[in-house]
Design a protein around this motif. Structure first.
Motif, PDB file in Angstrom:
ATOM      1  N   ASN A 123      80.783  28.978  63.129  1.00 17.13           N
ATOM      2  CA  ASN A 123      80.055  29.846  64.001  1.00 17.13           C
ATOM      3  C   ASN A 123      81.018  30.669  64.735  1.00 17.13           C
ATOM      4  N   HIS A 173      81.168  32.073  67.497  1.00 15.20           N
ATOM      5  CA  HIS A 173      81.355  31.849  68.821  1.00 15.20           C
ATOM      6  C   HIS A 173      82.306  30.846  69.204  1.00 15.20           C
ATOM      7  N   SER A 174      82.368  29.903  68.247  1.00 20.90           N
ATOM      8  CA  SER A 174      83.570  28.696  68.498  1.00 20.90           C
ATOM      9  C   SER A 174      84.878  29.188  68.096  1.00 20.90           C
ATOM     10  N   PRO A 187      66.675  28.159  65.576  1.00 21.24           N
ATOM     11  CA  PRO A 187      66.220  27.193  66.329  1.00 21.24           C
ATOM     12  C   PRO A 187      66.475  25.747  65.686  1.00 21.24           C
ATOM     13  N   SER A 200      75.413  23.846  76.531  1.00 20.81           N
ATOM     14  CA  SER A 200      75.520  25.102  76.474  1.00 20.81           C
ATOM     15  C   SER A 200      76.774  25.538  75.422  1.00 20.81           C
ATOM     16  N   GLU A 201      76.754  26.761  74.993  1.00 22.48           N
ATOM     17  CA  GLU A 201      78.021  27.129  74.165  1.00 22.48           C
ATOM     18  C   GLU A 201      79.258  27.349  75.025  1.00 22.48           C
ATOM     19  N   TYR A 205      68.831  24.890  63.507  1.00 19.07           N
ATOM     20  CA  TYR A 205      70.394  24.770  62.769  1.00 19.07           C
ATOM     21  C   TYR A 205      71.007  23.342  63.085  1.00 19.07           C
ATOM     22  N   GLU A 206      70.647  22.831  64.324  1.00 19.88           N
ATOM     23  CA  GLU A 206      71.484  21.649  64.376  1.00 19.88           C
ATOM     24  C   GLU A 206      70.901  20.808  63.174  1.00 19.88           C
ATOM     25  N   LYS A 211      63.076  31.684  60.746  1.00 20.46           N
ATOM     26  CA  LYS A 211      62.654  32.259  62.376  1.00 20.46           C
ATOM     27  C   LYS A 211      61.224  32.837  62.161  1.00 20.46           C
ATOM     28  N   ASN A 216      75.555  31.691  61.998  1.00 19.79           N
ATOM     29  CA  ASN A 216      75.593  32.926  62.960  1.00 19.79           C
ATOM     30  C   ASN A 216      74.225  33.381  63.233  1.00 19.79           C
ATOM     31  N   ALA A 217      73.209  32.541  62.675  1.00 21.74           N
ATOM     32  CA  ALA A 217      71.975  33.529  62.688  1.00 21.74           C
ATOM     33  C   ALA A 217      71.181  32.822  64.049  1.00 21.74           C
ATOM     34  N   ASN A 218      71.616  31.924  64.775  1.00 23.41           N
ATOM     35  CA  ASN A 218      70.991  31.425  66.056  1.00 23.41           C
ATOM     36  C   ASN A 218      69.535  30.854  65.438  1.00 23.41           C
TER      37      ASN A 218
END
Length: 610
Positions: A85, A87-88, A268, A459-460, A270-271, A219, A264-266
């Motif tokens: 990801n 963001h990481s 819901p 949170s991120e 995903y986890e 989604k 990276n598609a956010n």
């Protein structure tokens, strides 16, 4: 009708069962012995294969072996892409780009030189094998990082480099082989390059389209929840097969890109997808390592001479460090992290699988020395896996790039009783981090000198700023039972359910308020809610620490403090374990107990004289 098998051969079903048992068994034994799992898997594969001859993949599984390994490697790389990801990345982004754009071609060159002048291969074989050696092995890096508990940035550098460079290494080998093919056959250079370019473009487009399309379908609810994983698997295999049909080995690039797009598609869900893929990857990594080790050609391995050891030494101590240090020069990455990454380059199943494939192709073109590629690859993987498996953690600790030597506790929720508990832990030299979305709730903790994070632990921002690798225990202790349950449920897979706790919920004894065991964390200490614990602190109760000894046992402590509530036990090595009500306490000497004691029963933390 029964399937005919060669004399002494296993039935394919029994062979696959053996691979699964050895792989998972090796991982479990490694966990129990605190050893690198990859090492035990290699040993297990070699023992059942070349040493005792119980299992021969080519004989017992036959033509299914090659596609099994290919699909397994594709799924492993896809799962790796799911972890990437953007963001990481944060402050590791510049270093990762350099390791890819500078490190990949430089690693290709230095590896080819090591093969030419160390192993004595021809330039043609060295160029093809050198391209494959760009890969550093996500199948090895992931379990090593899990064991070593590295700091966030060097772990990100190693993980991203391994995942991104794996398909690049396969494509580099394709490029080098195309050039060799042009020089030794009637194939034209332009035709070979056009085929390579088309393969790369098709793989990229397929990966992006499949990832984007799947994310959009998920989604919009076009796929029901129970079918998401099956649809994901089916599409993954299809993308790999179609891309590989256009250009061999380009399927690895396609599935890696597909994984990165989904990551990276956010999504819901995903986890849930990522965790399921992690479980599948553990099985696949185990199986592939067992298959490759069991199928080792012993005669080819014994045919190697001292130049093989020279080659391995050049790769580990010259080619890899030179590549990384030149790539990260001026990147802003601290020198300690550069040194750690430079001397950490384990190779894995992708290297062995792809090297064997191109070794056979070069042999068919008339390059006799290409027969050394597969055994050299296995020797390199074995040496790097064993070396880094046993040295990464102490080496990283020596450089100061691991989590705390004593695993700490994260307390979620700022209040009077959690602050008092955190102070007791801190006095016992247990690292503590208190978090709370409300900045004001952490005021008392900051005044007491306790490390804090103001924000949501899920949170991120927390993922990027909090070094959770330094902590082994989670305590969800806010005044919101639903939030505590959410936090405990979400973090349980990462920390282990035995290490995630929460305060007792309101009306927890009522059947209509009971939640499934899969939700929430374990209770600890007194069976009291958050408000009940707050009331005790207001009434003067306090957390006290007592050290047990041969003269002062747990029974003695309980006799003197019948009303106290045991909360935690600290072993002599600093490991902490939270205690449930009435749970047995290890009576070993030097164990320290932390208890919530009433005002009249509080001790000074010392065992009374006998």
């Amino acid at each position: 009708m029964a399937v005919e098998t060669a004399a002494g051969a296993m039935q394919p079903a029994m062979a696959i069962a053996l691979v699964g048992a050895l792989g998972v068994g090796s991982q479990w034994l490694a966990w129990r012995l605190r050893m690198p799992a990859i090492v035990l898997m290699l040993v297990a594969g070699v023992l059942v294969g070349p040493v005792f001859g119980v299992f021969d993949p080519a004989r017992d599984i036959g033509p299914l072996m090659a596609p099994i390994i290919s699909i397994a490697v594709a799924i492993i790389l896809f799962e790796g892409g799911l972890t990437l990801n953007f963001h990481s990345l944060q402050d590791a982004a510049k270093g990762v780009k350099r390791l890819v754009f500078i490190g990949a071609p430089l690693g290709w060159l230095t590896s080819a030189l090591a093969l030419r002048y160390g192993a004595g291969l021809s330039w043609e074989s060295a160029a093809v094998f050198g391209g494959i050696m760009i890969v550093t092995g996500p199948t090895v890096i992931a379990p090593l990082l899990r064991t070593a508990r590295l700091s966030k940035r060097p772990a990100a550098l190693l993980q991203w480099e391994a995942i991104v460079n794996d398909p690049i290494g396969a494509l580099a080998a394709v490029l080098a082989f195309s050039v060799v093919l042009v020089l030794n056959t009637a194939t034209t250079f332009s035709a070979a390059m056009v085929e390579l370019l088309i393969g790369i473009v098709v793989a990229t487009l397929l990966g992006v389209a499949a990832g984007w399309g799947l994310a959009r379908a998920f989604k919009r609810g076009a796929v029901p929840e129970y079918m998401k994983v099956p649809v994901l698997f089916a599409l993954l295999v299809a993308v790999f097969a179609v891309s590989d049909m256009v250009l061999h080995e380009s399927g690895l690039l396609a599935v890696t890109i597909m994984g990165i797009v989904i990551a990276n598609a956010n999504l819901p869900s995903y986890e849930e997808l990522r965790r399921f893929k992690e479980h599948a990857t553990v099985l696949l990594v185990s199986g592939v390592f067992i298959l490759l080790a069991a199928g080792l050609d012993v005669d080819a391995l014994w045919g190697l001479d001292w130049r093989a050891l020279l080659f391995v030494a050049l790769v580990i101590f010259v080619a890899r460090p030179l590549t990384v240090l030149v790539s990260l020069l001026g990147s802003g990455v601290p020198w300690r992290e550069q040194i750690l990454v430079a001397f950490t380059g384990p190779r894995g199943v992708v290297l062995v699988a792809v090297a064997g494939l191109f070794g056979d192709r070069l042999l068919n073109l008339g390059f006799a020395d290409a027969g050394l590629i597969a055994p050299l690859a296995f020797v390199l993987v074995s040496f790097t896996v064993v070396l880094h498996g046993f040295t990464l953690k102490p080496f990283a600790r020596w450089l100061g790039l691991t989590g705390a030597d004593t695993p700490g506790v994260v307390i979620i929720g700022g209040s009077n009783w959690t602050t008092a508990f955190a102070e007791a832990l801190q006095k016992a030299e247990i690292p503590v981090l208190m978090t709370d979305p409300n900045f004001g709730h952490l005021r008392a903790a900051r005044t007491a000198g306790i490390s804090t994070f103001s924000g949501d632990i899920l949170s991120e921002a927390a993922e990027q700023r909090v070094e959770l690798v330094s902590y082994a225990t989670i305590v969800a202790a806010t005044d919101n039972d639903a939030y505590n349950t959410l936090v405990a449920t979400d973090l349980a897979p990462e920390f282990g359910r035995d290490n995630v706790f929460q305060v007792m919920r309101e009306k927890g004894d009522s059947a209509r308020h009971q939640l499934p065991r899969t939700l929430g964390g374990r209770w600890f200490g007194p069976e009291m809610t958050h408000d009940g614990l707050e009331r005790l602190i207001r009434e003067g109760w306090a957390f006290r620490t007592t050290r047990l000894s041969e003269e002062f046992s747990a029974e003695d402590w309980r006799a003197e403090h019948p009303e106290a509530h045991l909360v935690a036990r600290i072993a002599p090595n600093g490991t902490i374990k939270l205690i449930r009500k009435d749970e047995d306490v290890n009576p070993a000497p030097d164990v320290r107990l932390i208890a919530l004691c009433p005002p009249e029963g509080a001790t000074d933390g010392q065992a009374p004289a006998k």
